[in-house]
Motif scaffolding. Structure first.
Motif, PDB file in Angstrom:
ATOM      1  N   GLU A 312      -3.699   8.428 -15.585  1.00 57.01           N
ATOM      2  CA  GLU A 312      -4.169   9.471 -16.413  1.00 57.01           C
ATOM      3  C   GLU A 312      -5.580   8.815 -17.126  1.00 57.01           C
ATOM      4  N   LYS A 313      -5.202   7.515 -17.607  1.00 54.85           N
ATOM      5  CA  LYS A 313      -5.812   6.672 -18.457  1.00 54.85           C
ATOM      6  C   LYS A 313      -6.959   6.066 -17.574  1.00 54.85           C
ATOM      7  N   VAL A 314      -6.975   5.870 -16.176  1.00 51.85           N
ATOM      8  CA  VAL A 314      -7.983   5.405 -15.722  1.00 51.85           C
ATOM      9  C   VAL A 314      -8.531   6.192 -14.455  1.00 51.85           C
ATOM     10  N   GLN A 315      -8.352   7.748 -14.733  1.00 55.06           N
ATOM     11  CA  GLN A 315      -8.729   8.281 -13.674  1.00 55.06           C
ATOM     12  C   GLN A 315     -10.270   8.791 -13.916  1.00 55.06           C
ATOM     13  N   VAL A 317     -12.377   6.415 -14.256  1.00 57.66           N
ATOM     14  CA  VAL A 317     -13.122   5.229 -13.969  1.00 57.66           C
ATOM     15  C   VAL A 317     -12.737   4.911 -12.331  1.00 57.66           C
ATOM     16  N   PRO A 318     -13.665   5.493 -11.563  1.00 59.21           N
ATOM     17  CA  PRO A 318     -13.435   5.342 -10.003  1.00 59.21           C
ATOM     18  C   PRO A 318     -12.972   3.815  -9.372  1.00 59.21           C
ATOM     19  N   ALA A 319     -13.425   2.983 -10.139  1.00 63.32           N
ATOM     20  CA  ALA A 319     -13.077   1.635  -9.410  1.00 63.32           C
ATOM     21  C   ALA A 319     -11.841   1.323  -9.793  1.00 63.32           C
ATOM     22  N   LEU A 320     -11.403   1.479 -11.138  1.00 64.26           N
ATOM     23  CA  LEU A 320     -10.190   1.149 -11.395  1.00 64.26           C
ATOM     24  C   LEU A 320      -8.949   2.162 -10.856  1.00 64.26           C
ATOM     25  N   LEU A 321      -9.448   3.464 -10.810  1.00 65.53           N
ATOM     26  CA  LEU A 321      -8.618   4.336 -10.094  1.00 65.53           C
ATOM     27  C   LEU A 321      -8.191   4.107  -8.657  1.00 65.53           C
ATOM     28  N   ALA A 322      -8.967   3.586  -8.158  1.00 67.75           N
ATOM     29  CA  ALA A 322      -8.732   3.236  -6.641  1.00 67.75           C
ATOM     30  C   ALA A 322      -7.807   1.892  -6.643  1.00 67.75           C
ATOM     31  N   THR A 323      -8.319   0.886  -7.518  1.00 64.14           N
ATOM     32  CA  THR A 323      -7.198  -0.175  -7.497  1.00 64.14           C
ATOM     33  C   THR A 323      -5.753   0.061  -7.906  1.00 64.14           C
ATOM     34  N   PHE A 324      -5.662   1.023  -8.920  1.00 61.91           N
ATOM     35  CA  PHE A 324      -4.360   1.483  -9.269  1.00 61.91           C
ATOM     36  C   PHE A 324      -3.598   2.128  -8.283  1.00 61.91           C
ATOM     37  N   ASP A 325      -4.328   3.086  -7.649  1.00 56.49           N
ATOM     38  CA  ASP A 325      -3.712   3.652  -6.413  1.00 56.49           C
ATOM     39  C   ASP A 325      -3.002   2.945  -5.353  1.00 56.49           C
ATOM     40  N   GLU A 326      -3.894   1.731  -5.048  1.00 56.07           N
ATOM     41  CA  GLU A 326      -3.489   0.608  -4.098  1.00 56.07           C
ATOM     42  C   GLU A 326      -2.198   0.036  -4.632  1.00 56.07           C
ATOM     43  N   LEU A 327      -2.385  -0.417  -6.049  1.00 58.39           N
ATOM     44  CA  LEU A 327      -1.339  -1.148  -6.649  1.00 58.39           C
ATOM     45  C   LEU A 327      -0.051  -0.189  -6.802  1.00 58.39           C
TER      46      LEU A 327
END
Length: 380
Positions: A312-315, A317-327
């Motif tokens: 919810e916090k990084v949603q 910020v597209p770049a961080l969201l993509a990295t988070f989903d991968e992690l």
């Protein structure tokens, strides 16, 4: 000569405490009875409550009793009527024979008589307080336990922290703060478990008043040189976060020794979420997925609930969201995600390590022959 500096003695805000326990006396806090019904009730391990040991002793006492239980109870009732002296062993036996509310009512009368006769004999005396609390714990008689521990006529009978701790554990979601007040009023020394219970109670109340109480108790403990356990500190951090006291949460967390537990891991994530340290947050998760995968290295495990908050916090910020989903996917693959909420992790009943210690300390050599015992014998 300059006088040595001494910190001013802080006084626990009992008015704030009472306002939480007794609505209408001031303050905006809620009572314990309003805590979520799903709250974990038992926070102490069995090697503190010692319920199993107590129940085993009850069986032994009943088996070794000369005559019947009914005769024994009747004889004690006669001693009360005739104002005869109650012996220590008689009270101890009685508490192990109680099986019902009626039995406990008799035990209460015997306790009043025994304490009146022995109130001035405390040095080296047997502590009946924990024994009575274990009895009430077994029979779900919290009201009886609370009634006696607050009774002015029994001051000194419950002079140990264990009695109060067991009662607070029993009443964790329905009135434990009242016991904490009583313990404070009776000047009973807090121990490690008391602070865990006290901070847990304040955490569950989750109000500005309970935050003040928790902070005051913690500061008093540090002034006295007490070493607070990691578990107690975790409750204090969680409460500070819930009350949006980020600086306090960071300060308390920074003082935790060995913050490698699953609770500390998730509290650290929550601190970074509230601090808006999104890049560092992603780095922590990345380290968890790319770190040493040896089975000898303790692995970080994250609560699904906490990871949802990260997303919810990084949603935005597209770049961080993509990295988070991968992690997030990698964490699941490596088994680093638990379905337990942060609250469930905080309020779990810790495992009792006593049994493991006993097993390790068992004899492996015969006392008679001095030969090694058979594996099948000493492992039982």
């Amino acid at each position: 000569m300059a006088a040595a500096f001494r910190p001013a003695k802080q006084v626990l805000p009992l008015q704030a405490l009472r306002s939480l326990v007794y609505p209408g006396l001031g303050g905006s806090g809620s009572t314990c009875s309003r805590c979520p019904l799903g709250a974990k009730r038992y926070l102490l391990t069995d090697n503190i409550v010692k319920l199993k040991d107590f129940q085993h002793k009850k069986v032994a006492v009943a088996c070794n009793l000369p005559g019947t239980k009914e005769t024994y109870l009747r004889n004690l009732e006669e001693k009360l009527t005739q104002s005869k002296l109650i012996l220590k062993e008689e009270l101890r036996t009685l508490l192990h024979l109680c099986e019902s509310w009626d039995d406990v009512e008799l035990a209460k009368n015997v306790i009043y008589r025994y304490h009146a006769e022995n109130r001035n004999i405390t040095l080296g005396e047997y502590k009946f307080g924990p024994l009575f609390m274990r009895l009430c714990y077994e029979l779900d008689l919290e009201e009886s336990a609370l009634e006696l521990i607050k009774d002015q006529h029994l001051r000194g009978f419950f002079s140990d922290s264990t009695s109060f701790n067991i009662l607070m554990d029993m009443l964790f979601i329905k009135g434990a703060l009242e016991v904490l007040i009583e313990m404070k009023n009776q000047d009973v020394k807090f121990n490690k478990d008391t602070y865990i219970l006290a901070f847990a109670i304040c955490y569950k109340l989750n109000s500005p008043e309970s935050f003040t109480i928790c902070t005051t108790l913690r500061e008093e403990a540090l002034i006295k040189g007490e070493i607070l356990s990691r578990r107690a500190s975790c409750f204090a951090v969680a409460l500070a976060l819930n009350q949006n006291q980020l600086a306090k949460a960071i300060s308390i967390f920074s003082q935790i020794m060995k913050p490698e537990s699953i609770i500390c891991t998730n509290l650290n994530i929550m601190i970074h979420i509230q601090s808006n340290m999104l890049k560092t947050l992603i780095d922590i998760l990345k380290d968890a997925t790319e770190g040493n995968l040896s089975r000898f290295v303790k692995k970080h495990v994250f609560s699904e609930e906490v990871l949802v908050k990260v997303r919810e916090k990084v949603q935005d910020v597209p770049a961080l969201l993509a990295t988070f989903d991968e992690l997030y996917g990698k964490l699941h693959i490596h088994g680093r995600v638990t379905a337990y909420t942060l609250d469930a992790l905080l309020c779990h009943t810790p495992s009792d390590r006593k049994s493991h210690t006993v097993l390790l300390n068992k004899r492996t050599v015969s006392r008679r022959t001095f030969q090694p015992l058979s594996q099948s014998l000493w492992a039982e």
